[in-house]
Design a protein around this motif. Sequence first.
Motif, PDB file in Angstrom:
ATOM      1  N   LYS A 195      26.022  -7.839  16.889  1.00  0.00           N
ATOM      2  CA  LYS A 195      25.915  -8.511  15.793  1.00  0.00           C
ATOM      3  C   LYS A 195      25.076  -7.419  14.987  1.00  0.00           C
ATOM      4  CE  LYS A 195      25.517 -13.257  17.010  1.00  0.00           C
ATOM      5  NZ  LYS A 195      24.666 -13.943  17.696  1.00  0.00           N
ATOM      6  N   VAL A 196      25.563  -7.239  13.658  1.00  0.00           N
ATOM      7  CA  VAL A 196      25.318  -5.935  12.853  1.00  0.00           C
ATOM      8  C   VAL A 196      24.064  -6.662  12.097  1.00  0.00           C
ATOM      9  CG1 VAL A 196      25.886  -4.281  10.945  1.00  0.00           C
ATOM     10  CG2 VAL A 196      27.386  -4.450  12.934  1.00  0.00           C
ATOM     11  N   ARG A 197      23.158  -5.969  11.933  1.00  0.00           N
ATOM     12  CA  ARG A 197      21.991  -6.601  11.184  1.00  0.00           C
ATOM     13  C   ARG A 197      21.634  -5.576   9.720  1.00  0.00           C
ATOM     14  NH1 ARG A 197      21.843  -8.098  16.372  1.00  0.00           N
ATOM     15  NH2 ARG A 197      20.290  -9.877  16.787  1.00  0.00           N
ATOM     16  N   GLN A 198      21.144  -6.046   8.686  1.00  0.00           N
ATOM     17  CA  GLN A 198      20.892  -4.952   7.626  1.00  0.00           C
ATOM     18  C   GLN A 198      19.231  -4.989   7.541  1.00  0.00           C
ATOM     19  OE1 GLN A 198      23.075  -3.124   6.319  1.00  0.00           O
ATOM     20  NE2 GLN A 198      24.740  -4.441   7.330  1.00  0.00           N
ATOM     21  N   ASN A 199      18.803  -3.943   7.201  1.00  0.00           N
ATOM     22  CA  ASN A 199      17.363  -3.543   6.871  1.00  0.00           C
ATOM     23  C   ASN A 199      16.796  -4.233   5.701  1.00  0.00           C
ATOM     24  OD1 ASN A 199      15.776  -2.543   8.840  1.00  0.00           O
ATOM     25  ND2 ASN A 199      17.045  -0.506   8.790  1.00  0.00           N
ATOM     26  N   GLU A 200      15.997  -4.635   5.599  1.00  0.00           N
ATOM     27  CA  GLU A 200      15.356  -5.279   4.185  1.00  0.00           C
ATOM     28  C   GLU A 200      14.764  -4.099   3.471  1.00  0.00           C
ATOM     29  OE1 GLU A 200      11.995  -7.769   5.412  1.00  0.00           O
ATOM     30  OE2 GLU A 200      13.230  -8.951   6.602  1.00  0.00           O
ATOM     31  N   LYS A 201      14.802  -4.353   2.124  1.00  0.00           N
ATOM     32  CA  LYS A 201      14.418  -3.364   1.154  1.00  0.00           C
ATOM     33  C   LYS A 201      12.835  -3.278   1.633  1.00  0.00           C
ATOM     34  CE  LYS A 201      17.425  -2.751  -2.471  1.00  0.00           C
ATOM     35  NZ  LYS A 201      18.231  -3.587  -3.177  1.00  0.00           N
ATOM     36  N   ASN A 202      12.375  -1.843   1.066  1.00  0.00           N
ATOM     37  CA  ASN A 202      11.051  -1.554   1.264  1.00  0.00           C
ATOM     38  C   ASN A 202      10.304  -2.239   0.208  1.00  0.00           C
ATOM     39  OD1 ASN A 202      11.341  -0.061   3.857  1.00  0.00           O
ATOM     40  ND2 ASN A 202      12.510   1.643   2.153  1.00  0.00           N
ATOM     41  N   LYS A 203       9.023  -2.308   0.544  1.00  0.00           N
ATOM     42  CA  LYS A 203       8.040  -3.024  -0.522  1.00  0.00           C
ATOM     43  C   LYS A 203       7.802  -2.168  -1.469  1.00  0.00           C
ATOM     44  CE  LYS A 203       3.724  -4.953  -0.423  1.00  0.00           C
ATOM     45  NZ  LYS A 203       2.393  -5.085   0.326  1.00  0.00           N
ATOM     46  N   GLN A 204       7.876  -2.639  -2.893  1.00  0.00           N
ATOM     47  CA  GLN A 204       7.397  -1.468  -3.906  1.00  0.00           C
ATOM     48  C   GLN A 204       5.950  -1.948  -4.380  1.00  0.00           C
ATOM     49  OE1 GLN A 204      10.077  -0.831  -7.057  1.00  0.00           O
ATOM     50  NE2 GLN A 204      11.812  -0.917  -6.100  1.00  0.00           N
ATOM     51  N   TRP A 205       5.142  -1.025  -4.628  1.00  0.00           N
ATOM     52  CA  TRP A 205       3.884  -1.574  -5.033  1.00  0.00           C
ATOM     53  C   TRP A 205       3.502  -0.440  -6.162  1.00  0.00           C
ATOM     54  CZ3 TRP A 205      -0.166   2.016  -3.152  1.00  0.00           C
ATOM     55  CH2 TRP A 205       0.530   2.958  -2.175  1.00  0.00           C
ATOM     56  N   GLN A 206       2.218  -0.554  -6.808  1.00  0.00           N
ATOM     57  CA  GLN A 206       1.742   0.180  -8.051  1.00  0.00           C
ATOM     58  C   GLN A 206       0.391   0.674  -7.502  1.00  0.00           C
ATOM     59  OE1 GLN A 206       3.232  -0.415 -11.634  1.00  0.00           O
ATOM     60  NE2 GLN A 206       4.950  -1.755 -10.991  1.00  0.00           N
ATOM     61  N   ILE A 207      -0.121   1.597  -8.339  1.00  0.00           N
ATOM     62  CA  ILE A 207      -1.287   2.049  -8.337  1.00  0.00           C
ATOM     63  C   ILE A 207      -1.692   2.137  -9.930  1.00  0.00           C
ATOM     64  CG2 ILE A 207      -3.149   3.755  -7.696  1.00  0.00           C
ATOM     65  CD1 ILE A 207      -1.142   4.870  -5.957  1.00  0.00           C
ATOM     66  N   PRO A 208      -2.014   1.058 -10.522  1.00  0.00           N
ATOM     67  CA  PRO A 208      -2.073   0.827 -11.998  1.00  0.00           C
ATOM     68  C   PRO A 208      -2.898   1.792 -12.759  1.00  0.00           C
ATOM     69  CG  PRO A 208      -2.649  -1.181 -11.061  1.00  0.00           C
ATOM     70  CD  PRO A 208      -2.441  -0.264  -9.829  1.00  0.00           C
ATOM     71  N   GLU A 209      -4.246   2.076 -12.230  1.00  0.00           N
ATOM     72  CA  GLU A 209      -5.045   2.849 -12.683  1.00  0.00           C
ATOM     73  C   GLU A 209      -4.514   4.410 -12.932  1.00  0.00           C
ATOM     74  OE1 GLU A 209      -5.153   1.566  -9.969  1.00  0.00           O
ATOM     75  OE2 GLU A 209      -6.864   1.780  -8.935  1.00  0.00           O
ATOM     76  N   TYR A 210      -3.655   4.709 -12.128  1.00  0.00           N
ATOM     77  CA  TYR A 210      -2.985   6.067 -12.262  1.00  0.00           C
ATOM     78  C   TYR A 210      -1.523   5.967 -12.687  1.00  0.00           C
ATOM     79  CZ  TYR A 210      -7.459   7.169  -9.844  1.00  0.00           C
ATOM     80  OH  TYR A 210      -8.559   7.434  -9.377  1.00  0.00           O
ATOM     81  N   ARG A 211      -1.029   4.786 -12.997  1.00  0.00           N
ATOM     82  CA  ARG A 211       0.427   4.672 -13.603  1.00  0.00           C
ATOM     83  C   ARG A 211       1.280   5.212 -12.741  1.00  0.00           C
ATOM     84  NH1 ARG A 211      -1.968   7.411 -16.833  1.00  0.00           N
ATOM     85  NH2 ARG A 211      -0.681   8.949 -17.174  1.00  0.00           N
ATOM     86  N   LEU A 212       1.215   4.746 -11.169  1.00  0.00           N
ATOM     87  CA  LEU A 212       1.754   5.246 -10.438  1.00  0.00           C
ATOM     88  C   LEU A 212       2.830   4.104  -9.785  1.00  0.00           C
ATOM     89  CD1 LEU A 212      -0.127   8.171  -8.763  1.00  0.00           C
ATOM     90  CD2 LEU A 212       2.054   8.361 -10.129  1.00  0.00           C
ATOM     91  N   ARG A 213       4.335   4.235  -9.264  1.00  0.00           N
ATOM     92  CA  ARG A 213       4.882   3.342  -8.704  1.00  0.00           C
ATOM     93  C   ARG A 213       5.372   3.893  -7.365  1.00  0.00           C
ATOM     94  NH1 ARG A 213       9.849   2.296 -12.039  1.00  0.00           N
ATOM     95  NH2 ARG A 213       9.111   4.561 -12.941  1.00  0.00           N
ATOM     96  N   MET A 233     -10.376  10.506  -2.630  1.00  0.00           N
ATOM     97  CA  MET A 233      -9.790  11.691  -3.155  1.00  0.00           C
ATOM     98  C   MET A 233      -9.385  11.504  -4.635  1.00  0.00           C
ATOM     99  SD  MET A 233      -9.001  14.851  -2.257  1.00  0.00           S
ATOM    100  CE  MET A 233      -7.913  15.723  -1.105  1.00  0.00           C
ATOM    101  N   LEU A 234      -8.581  10.791  -5.041  1.00  0.00           N
ATOM    102  CA  LEU A 234      -8.205  10.281  -6.626  1.00  0.00           C
ATOM    103  C   LEU A 234      -9.083  10.268  -7.341  1.00  0.00           C
ATOM    104  CD1 LEU A 234      -5.095   7.662  -5.782  1.00  0.00           C
ATOM    105  CD2 LEU A 234      -4.946  10.541  -6.322  1.00  0.00           C
ATOM    106  N   GLU A 235     -10.178   9.580  -6.938  1.00  0.00           N
ATOM    107  CA  GLU A 235     -11.359   9.610  -7.927  1.00  0.00           C
ATOM    108  C   GLU A 235     -12.410  10.880  -8.042  1.00  0.00           C
ATOM    109  OE1 GLU A 235     -13.372   6.550  -5.782  1.00  0.00           O
ATOM    110  OE2 GLU A 235     -12.233   4.968  -6.551  1.00  0.00           O
ATOM    111  N   ASN A 236     -11.886  11.911  -7.256  1.00  0.00           N
ATOM    112  CA  ASN A 236     -12.807  12.960  -7.050  1.00  0.00           C
ATOM    113  C   ASN A 236     -11.724  14.369  -6.897  1.00  0.00           C
ATOM    114  OD1 ASN A 236     -15.775  12.217  -6.781  1.00  0.00           O
ATOM    115  ND2 ASN A 236     -14.530  11.051  -5.244  1.00  0.00           N
ATOM    116  N   MET A 237     -10.740  14.296  -7.931  1.00  0.00           N
ATOM    117  CA  MET A 237     -10.049  15.288  -7.944  1.00  0.00           C
ATOM    118  C   MET A 237     -10.475  16.854  -8.490  1.00  0.00           C
ATOM    119  SD  MET A 237      -6.862  14.756  -6.579  1.00  0.00           S
ATOM    120  CE  MET A 237      -5.529  15.375  -7.285  1.00  0.00           C
ATOM    121  N   PRO A 238     -10.110  17.959  -7.836  1.00  0.00           N
ATOM    122  CA  PRO A 238     -10.715  19.104  -8.263  1.00  0.00           C
ATOM    123  C   PRO A 238     -10.766  19.591  -9.824  1.00  0.00           C
ATOM    124  CG  PRO A 238      -9.176  19.608  -7.081  1.00  0.00           C
ATOM    125  CD  PRO A 238      -9.059  18.087  -6.744  1.00  0.00           C
ATOM    126  N   LYS A 239     -11.402  20.312 -10.384  1.00  0.00           N
ATOM    127  CA  LYS A 239     -11.293  20.659 -11.654  1.00  0.00           C
ATOM    128  C   LYS A 239     -11.392  22.050 -11.715  1.00  0.00           C
ATOM    129  CE  LYS A 239     -14.201  16.812 -13.579  1.00  0.00           C
ATOM    130  NZ  LYS A 239     -14.283  16.246 -12.249  1.00  0.00           N
TER     131      LYS A 239
END
Length: 386
Positions: A195-213, A233-239
């Motif tokens: 029997k052929v199955r189908q994979n579920e869609k991957n979960k989408q999520w957000q990182i709102p403070e950096y506006r990333l999906r 690391m995101l809170e301490n990116m190099p300058k």
Amino acid sequence: MNIELITTESSETDLKTELSLLLQRYPANHNTNLQAWDAADEYLLKQVHEQGRTDSNIAIVNDNFGALSCGLNRLLPDAQLYIETDNKTSISGINANFNSNQLNIEQLNWHTSRELLPKSVTLVLMKLPKNLSYFSQQLVRLSQVLPEGTQVLIGAKAKSITPTVIQLFTDNLGPAKASLAWKKCRVISCLSDGKVRQNEKNKQWQIPEYRLRMNNLSNVFAANKLDIGARVMLENMPKGQFDTIIDLGCGNGVLGMRAAQLFPDADIHFVDDSEMAVASTKQNWQANNFDEGRGYFYWDDCLSKLPTNVEPDLILCNPPFHQGEAITDHIAWQMFLDAKRRLKSGGLLHVVGNRHLGYHIKLQRIFSNCKTVASNGKFVILQSTK
Ligand SMILES: C[S@@+](CC[C@H](N)C(=O)[O-])C[C@H]1O[C@@H](n2cnc3c(N)ncnc32)[C@H](O)[C@@H]1O
């Protein structure tokens, strides 16, 4: 790896033969006592031998460094072997072990974990991965090609074979039963129900403070949520001013995408050993509307095949501290060495790590300088300059 294989000739005589292979992990690391194979590999090969299988098209899924592929090529030298793996280092390891054991590399056919195996396969040998959502997706993809009654043998530590795992077989491929334990391992035999199955869609999520999906494939590190080290690391990116940035061991690509926001004129190069990580990063890059011309994506073992014209002035790195089930720091070492080799003079390596891993000692040895730029109870952010 030496396995004693027993063939029963008659009711009285047993014929004993030994399958002997010299196997190394990849990259070969002489300062470790970690093995390139485990008892589940041996048990799977014994089962193939004891069942008297003579298949000519066999799939091998999740073979770490070639114990299964090399063993099967010894047992059935004419069989075509279809190898499914997500990891570049597994491909290199399998090739290296084939060569050092003088086996015929022509029998190997490569597939990533996003491709379907050929329908001609009549036997599948598989190692149970740690990540069960990846495993479910692998079973679903097998259900899409295997005719009813095809045998799939899965080797694993006995303690990993829980009722949840057995249920995954039934739900995604067909009925399964586990063997007796041998050297604390079991082999599960599952018969495809056609029997052929189908994979579920991957979960989408957000990182709102950096506006990333984000939207990641199943075998990606931190596929469904932001890693705590990555957050530090995101809170301490190099300058500074950077033109060419590498996200080394990019996973879902979050560090490089943040760098793309902070340094809008820089090119960003993403590298990972996992093909699914590289594919997900590319997809996340596009979904977040970054400029196509600024993003470069490599499925690679550290920086071994990075084009020579790429001259980074910043490398961001949240290194792995395990390879498969083994806890090891040799990939971090390799990443730091490759960073030193490839950075421009004056370029910066910016690393996040668990405080107890002691990366500062390695960085100091390699770069002769290492600065702690931020820390909390658990993580440190370290910087070395070339
Ligand atoms: C701790 S994760 C970091 C992922 C991502 N950068 C983050 O911060 O969420 C380490 C990453 O290194 C990758 N990796 C492991 N071995 C590697 C190798 N030899 N070459 C390149 N990447 C590797 C893993 O697949 C994983 O995505």
